[in-house]
Enzyme design. Structure first.
Site, mmCIF file in Angstrom:
data_model
loop_
_atom_site.group_PDB
_atom_site.id
_atom_site.type_symbol
_atom_site.label_atom_id
_atom_site.label_comp_id
_atom_site.label_asym_id
_atom_site.label_seq_id
_atom_site.Cartn_x
_atom_site.Cartn_y
_atom_site.Cartn_z
ATOM 1 N N GLU A 250 -36.193 37.287 21.691
ATOM 2 C CA GLU A 250 -36.340 38.446 22.572
ATOM 3 C C GLU A 250 -37.744 38.552 23.139
ATOM 4 O O GLU A 250 -37.956 39.136 24.193
ATOM 5 C CB GLU A 250 -35.986 39.721 21.799
ATOM 6 C CG GLU A 250 -35.848 40.946 22.659
ATOM 7 C CD GLU A 250 -35.329 42.142 21.886
ATOM 8 O OE1 GLU A 250 -34.843 43.083 22.515
ATOM 9 O OE2 GLU A 250 -35.396 42.123 20.636
ATOM 10 N N SER A 373 -38.984 50.325 17.068
ATOM 11 C CA SER A 373 -39.948 51.389 17.342
ATOM 12 C C SER A 373 -41.359 50.978 16.909
ATOM 13 O O SER A 373 -41.562 50.030 16.149
ATOM 14 C CB SER A 373 -39.544 52.661 16.596
ATOM 15 O OG SER A 373 -39.670 52.470 15.193
ATOM 16 N N ASN A 374 -42.352 51.731 17.415
ATOM 17 C CA ASN A 374 -43.737 51.472 17.008
ATOM 18 C C ASN A 374 -43.894 51.473 15.495
ATOM 19 O O ASN A 374 -44.601 50.637 14.915
ATOM 20 C CB ASN A 374 -44.659 52.536 17.601
ATOM 21 C CG ASN A 374 -45.041 52.253 19.040
ATOM 22 O OD1 ASN A 374 -44.608 51.252 19.617
ATOM 23 N ND2 ASN A 374 -45.832 53.132 19.625
#
Length: 393
Positions: A250, A373-374
């Site tokens: 990705e 997510s972060n």
């Protein structure tokens, strides 16, 4: 040296890509320029599907697939060139990128020869579209908490469960699904990577309306949906390894093309700041310059981590890449609003027609959430790279 044939190979390839895109996007597909991007996923679906077939017919899908039987096995440099020129030409948002950039490399790495022969040609031709069945209501960032189950019943898998935030599920022909196939298993164990056809009565797709008013994401319900027994990539129960391998793909060369799109957005914001006087504000001017500098840092970081001449890219590179671009793009959306000033809160038309700046701001709020997510990315860096203890909070 004016003729492309007289140029060095990579320069000649860049000229070939640029000329092809200019020709195609000035003809029957001219209305597609700039369409289908974030917050505009609903635009020209039928025409963009035709565009995918045109890309496939011209050999522009699968250019980086390492097996020349299915793709073109072009060099890393040439892959970067293609994605840069694609973004520079404002070519339409892709409908087939999930199949091309995620599923296909995974099948090439872990699939059987029969699976390669069966699935890759349709992707390369721009005819078969895929979506990703990973996240669930209780297993988003914590993917190992997957609850979707699949039971092998004679010659087929029977799949039951729900996936969420499934990009482009409403146009997809197939979904690669992480499902728990070993009863009683927990966390990473007992998962399988299944290939499930979407066109069956036991699959339901419900769009999720985003802040932009559009619906790229969807809920997908599998209520006894079936997949063939052989449509599992890797060994049954070993799906976690396959799923993690896919996430590595990705963060590929398309990120550099993404950055060309980012640069175009920044250029538009800069021009707007000049035209409306916002650039005279030293604070805003400093934010614009900082955004440009940070974009260059992202580019060189991406080039460094994509260079595998010294071996595989470092384990931390995927998480660092995601943190860099997601936070930068969210800040860019905030900068766009600051440049607009009070007018930023007024829509471009009724009932909910957004300006490009508003669409950028609203969509980019999700950048630091989707795709890991972060918080998850920082935990990965802390635990797997720095060796810190697992976060038990």
């Amino acid at each position: 040296m004016n003729a492309a044939s007289d140029l060095p190979p990579d320069a000649a390839f860049r000229a070939e890509v640029r000329d092809w895109l200019e020709t195609e996007l000035s003809g029957d597909f001219r209305e597609l320029r700039g369409s289908g991007g974030p917050g505009r996923e609903h635009e020209h679906l039928a025409e963009r599907a035709a565009w995918e077939r045109r890309l496939g017919a011209a050999g522009w899908i699968g250019i980086g697939w390492p097996d020349p039987r299915y793709g073109r096995a072009l060099s890393l440099t040439q892959q970067v060139i293609f994605h840069e020129e694609y973004a520079r030409a404002a070519a339409p948002g892709r409908l087939g990128h999930i199949g091309e950039q995620l599923l296909a490399p995974t099948v090439l790495a872990h699939g059987t020869e029969e699976q390669k022969t069966r699935f890759l040609p349709g992707i390369a031709a721009g005819e078969d579209f895929w979506c990703q069945g990973y996240s669930e209501p209780d297993a988003g960032s914590d993917l190992a908490n997957v609850g979707t189950r699949a039971v092998l019943d004679d010659d087929r898998w029977v799949v039951t469960g729900q996936k969420i935030w499934t990009s482009l599920a409403h146009v997809a022909d197939w979904c690669f699904v992480i499902a728990r196939t070993e009863p009683g298993s927990q966390r990473h164990a007992g998962l399988s990577f299944l290939l499930v056809p979407m066109d069956q009565p036991d699959v339901t797709v419900r769009p999720i309306v985003q802040l932009t008013g559009t619906s790229e994401f969807n809920e997908v319900f599998f209520d006894g949906a079936v997949a063939a027994a052989g449509d599992v990539v890797g060994e049954p129960g070993n799906g976690w390894r396959v799923a993690m391998s896919l996430l590595g793909f990705e963060r590929g060369v398309s990120t550099l093309g993404q950055q060309i799109g980012f640069a175009r957005e920044l250029a538009a914001i800069t021009e707007r700041a000049r035209s409306n006087g916002a650039a005279d504000d030293p604070v805003l001017a400093d934010r614009i310059v900082s955004a440009w500098v940070d974009l260059q840092v992202m580019r060189y970081t991406a080039l460094r981590t994509l260079d595998t001449s010294g071996g595989e890219p470092p384990a931390w590179s995927a998480s660092v890449s995601k943190l860099l671009w997601a936070n930068w793009h969210r800040r860019l959306g905030e900068l766009a609003m600051a440049v607009e000033g009070p007018a930023a809160v007024v829509t471009g038309g009724l009932p909910y027609e957004l300006t490009d700046e508003q669409r950028l701001f609203l969509f980019s709020r999700a950048d630091t959430i989707y795709g890991g997510s972060n918080e998850v990315q920082r935990n990965v860096l802390a635990e797997r790279t720095l060796g810190l203890p697992r976060d038990c909070a």
